[in-house]
Scaffold this active site. Structure first.
Site, PDB file in Angstrom:
ATOM      1  CG  HIS A 491      -1.801   1.159   1.383  1.00  0.00           C
ATOM      2  ND1 HIS A 491      -3.148   1.123   1.114  1.00  0.00           N
ATOM      3  CD2 HIS A 491      -1.537   2.430   1.768  1.00  0.00           C
ATOM      4  CE1 HIS A 491      -3.671   2.316   1.313  1.00  0.00           C
ATOM      5  NE2 HIS A 491      -2.716   3.135   1.726  1.00  0.00           N
ATOM      6  CD  GLU A 492       1.575   3.616   3.667  1.00  0.00           C
ATOM      7  OE1 GLU A 492       1.766   4.684   3.042  1.00  0.00           O
ATOM      8  OE2 GLU A 492       0.533   3.412   4.318  1.00  0.00           O
ATOM      9  CG  HIS A 495       0.184   6.238  -0.713  1.00  0.00           C
ATOM     10  ND1 HIS A 495      -0.851   6.884  -1.328  1.00  0.00           N
ATOM     11  CD2 HIS A 495      -0.345   5.639   0.385  1.00  0.00           C
ATOM     12  CE1 HIS A 495      -1.967   6.678  -0.640  1.00  0.00           C
ATOM     13  NE2 HIS A 495      -1.688   5.921   0.408  1.00  0.00           N
ATOM     14  CG  HIS A 498       0.259   8.714  -7.101  1.00  0.00           C
ATOM     15  ND1 HIS A 498      -0.865   9.039  -6.395  1.00  0.00           N
ATOM     16  CD2 HIS A 498       0.074   9.217  -8.338  1.00  0.00           C
ATOM     17  CE1 HIS A 498      -1.692   9.713  -7.185  1.00  0.00           C
ATOM     18  NE2 HIS A 498      -1.144   9.839  -8.362  1.00  0.00           N
TER      19      HIS A 498
HETATM   20 ZN   LIG Z   1      -2.966   5.214   1.975  1.00  0.00          ZN
END
Ligand SMILES: [Zn+2]
Length: 708
Positions: A491-492, A495, A498
């Site tokens: 998940h991290e 990010h 991105h």
């Molecule tokens: Zn998040």
């Protein structure tokens, strides 16, 4: 060029973490703020028509220096906290807050942005720069900049009151939570509660020189009791205390009036003020204000979205509940399930159905297999390569804040360095809890005075709180991660990608900057999907002792457990989101209907579990009354639909593709249309460009096991 002696004022490369000490902070921040103020003063008083080069760019540059320096300080404060650092951090924080608050209220800067918007130059700007100007204008308007002075006074007063009310809401909740405790002395009454929870409870009792166990309403104590305590009366007592916190049933002992914990009057006042604020800004209701900077276009759209999702999920929630009731009646001697039986019975059912433990799974996920596995996946998807960074760069040694930290470089297919990230995985006393990604340096193009340009390479921090390597019998073993921790890591990292794979040239909309709030979790939740792919997991698992990769039978159990009670969980989230949206859209805070009646109506529509009449959940709904989620709670589900649907294209394309979901063509499209674009265009446009159509919820339902 000389290297500045204060490392916080050096913007030539990576942060000089080993040289930064607390005495550098205040001088650097004061110098940067005063420098910024004089730059902005000059811009403000410039009589020329504002242009991008003369107006926006110098402000961006000035703010970038301050935010990079302060970013290093906040980062250290979060990962290497000491009392001295915390003190200096807290001393400087108000200066930073005040500087940005003044900037956002500056009437003359607002006028300059309007002039730029109206000038001939605006039409010639790149889409990204147009977007930046529009974002600025929107934020100024939402901050009340366009109001006549008398209304502006009122607007600022409302904001001040709202922030005081929110903080009082949180204080009441915290005080009420802390005030309750339950002491149990008879060991028969604590049967079923896990050993570590009892241990903590005993220590709490011992601290007060008491016998037995002291339980509290904090999550690590409350939740295991609801899940594991055999003692039904204990569960009920704790449930009652928990769901009447900060309500009319819950007042400080022996005091009256002055110290009132009841949050309901605050809720009414907050709703009234938000409505007044919305009307001042020319909106019909506060929900419209909240959505002005989000991907969802209007409240009705959000209500329809939630309604449709609820209709799809409710039959599964009903099925979940029915199964639970049947199991509880047959196996637990609980013919009628009360609210305080549900987590308990659910845990028993989960154990009966899926007998495996986190500990068992963990043996298959050593760090030296997981991290390279994750890198290999994104290398294949995005045609990049990830390698440990050289310890020397440009003649300077790379500096770290802790010996556990590693730095990695990302290269594109033509061998150019495009991003770098620090990884700091293990929990330690000096680190704040949780996991997060933060940008250290954002991508931007810098034009050189002699002509030409350079690209500033983005840098990210990836921070987690996993357990580190241990040494057993003198032998060092790599860190082992639970499957849930692996999901957090993905998940991290999503990010992070991105932030790192952006191709945008302008800082304010590059990477995560400027991305709508309800779309920002798309790239992160998207990555989680890969943690449920057999082909991905076989590549990144290896049993710590036997060396075998994850067995298929264990994976199947994990997969089945993943969707356990997903229907019940989904309608609960929808219940909160609908309640929040109605409160700020069509609920009249001055009208006859109460907040409690509203949540009852919402439950009649979507819920399958109905709590007892004394339940005062709204009084502790801090997301929307004490935090930033007002008319925004739906974002959780909204972003899940986006990420699941985006992943759906990988699944569709996998059907006729030898590399399955690890498909570089679909991956490159995701990289180009979503990751690379950052906030330079509306999230919906990026999504449609990738998916070929607007988002649909089928993939989310399918991933949750909700298909006929
Ligand atoms: Zn998040």
């Amino acid at each position: 060029m000389n290297t500045p002696s204060n490392p916080l004022l050096d913007f030539s490369g990576l942060p000089r973490f080993e040289e930064i000490n607390t005495t550098h902070i205040t001088p650097a921040i004061e110098a940067l703020i005063s420098e910024n103020k004089s730059i902005i003063d000059g811009i403000r008083n410039d009589p020329q028509t504002p242009t991008w080069q003369s107006f926006v760019q110098p402000m961006v540059d000035a703010n970038e220096r301050l935010s990079r320096a302060w970013g290093q300080v906040s980062h250290l404060n979060a990962v290497m906290n000491t009392p001295e650092l915390r003190e200096v951090y807290n001393k400087n924080l108000p200066l930073i807050t005040q500087f940005y608050a003044e900037l956002s209220q500056d009437q003359r800067l607002f006028e300059k942005f309007k002039q730029l918007r109206a000038s001939a130059e605006f039409d010639m700007l790149s889409p990204a720069r147009k977007k930046i100007v529009e974002n600025e204008l929107r934020d100024f308007r939402l901050g009340g900049a366009e109001l006549p002075s008398e209304k502006k006074q009122r607007f600022l007063k409302i904001q001040e009151n709202l922030s005081a009310l929110s903080s009082k809401f949180n204080d009441n909740l915290l005080d009420a939570t802390n005030a309750f405790s339950l002491l149990i002395e008879d060991s028969d009454e604590v049967t079923g509660i896990p050993e570590d929870v009892l241990h903590t409870a005993r220590q709490l009792a011992e601290k007060e020189s008491k016998k037995g166990w002291k339980f509290t309403l904090h999550m690590p104590s409350y939740l295991p009791i609801q899940q594991y305590a055999e003692n039904r009366t204990l569960r009920e007592k704790m449930y009652h205390a928990f769901y009447t916190r900060a309500s009319e049933f819950n007042q400080p002992d022996g005091e009256s009036g002055e110290k009132n914990w009841d949050n309901m009057p605050l809720i009414s006042r907050i709703l009234e003020l938000r409505e007044e604020e919305a009307k001042l800004l020319g909106y019909q209701n506060y929900a419209e204000v909240s959505l002005a900077a989000k991907m969802a276009s209007e409240p009705r759209q959000v209500l329809d979205f939630l309604g449709e999702l609820a209709a799809k999920a409710k039959p599964y929630a009903e099925r979940d509940l029915q199964e639970l009731q049947q199991f509880a009646a047959e196996s637990l001697n609980l013919p009628k399930l009360e609210a305080w039986d549900i987590p308990y019975a659910s845990e028993k059912l989960r154990q009966a159905r899926y007998a495996f433990s986190d500990q068992e799974v963990k043996q298959y996920f050593p760090e030296d297999k997981v991290l390279p596995g994750m890198f290999k996946l994104v290398e294949a998807l995005y045609r990049i390569s990830i390698v440990p960074a050289d310890s020397i760069e440009l003649g300077q040694t790379v500096q770290y804040w802790h010996s556990d930290v590693k730095l990695f470089d990302i290269f594109d297919a033509s061998g150019d360095l495009i991003g770098r990230f620090y990884v700091d995985l293990y929990a330690r006393e000096t680190k704040r809890g949780g996991a997060w990604m933060d940008g250290a340096i954002a991508r931007r193009r810098i034009d050189c005075e002699q002509g030409g340009h350079v690209v500033q390479i983005p840098v990210a921090y990836l921070t987690c709180n996993f357990s580190g390597p241990v040494s057993i019998n003198g032998q060092q073993r790599p860190a082992l991660f639970t499957h849930n921790e692996v999901i957090v890591l993905f998940h991290e990292f999503g990010h992070g990608l991105h932030h790192l794979l952006t191709q945008v040239d302008d800082l304010s909309v590059s990477g995560i900057n400027g991305v709508e709030w309800d779309a920002v979790e798309l790239p992160s939740q998207f990555m989680e999907n890969f943690c449920w792919e057999w082909d991905v997991l076989t590549e990144m698992t290896q049993h710590i002792d036997t060396g075998e990769s994850l067995p298929r039978a264990l994976f199947d159990k994990m997969l089945a457990a993943k969707n356990f009670q997903s229907g019940m969980q989904m309608v609960r989230q929808i219940e909160f989101a609908l309640f929040d949206m109605h409160l700020h859209y069509d609920f009249d805070p001055h009208g006859d209907k109460s907040v409690l009646q509203l949540i009852d109506e919402v439950r009649q529509e979507v819920a399958v579990i109905f709590p007892p009449a004394y339940n005062r959940f709204p009084n502790s709904f801090a997301h929307i009354f004490g935090g930033g989620y007002a008319a925004g709670y739906y974002s959780y589900k909204w972003a899940e639909v986006l990420s699941a649907d985006a992943y759906g294209l990988f699944e569709e394309n996998a059907l006729n593709n030898p590399s399955g979901v690890m498909d570089a063509d679909t991956g490159s499209r995701f990289r180009d249309e979503i990751l690379a674009m950052g906030g330079s265009r509306p999230a919906l446009e990026s999504f449609v460009a990738f998916r070929g159509r607007e988002p649909q919820m089928d993939a989310l339902l399918r991933h949750n096991g909700m298909t006929a």
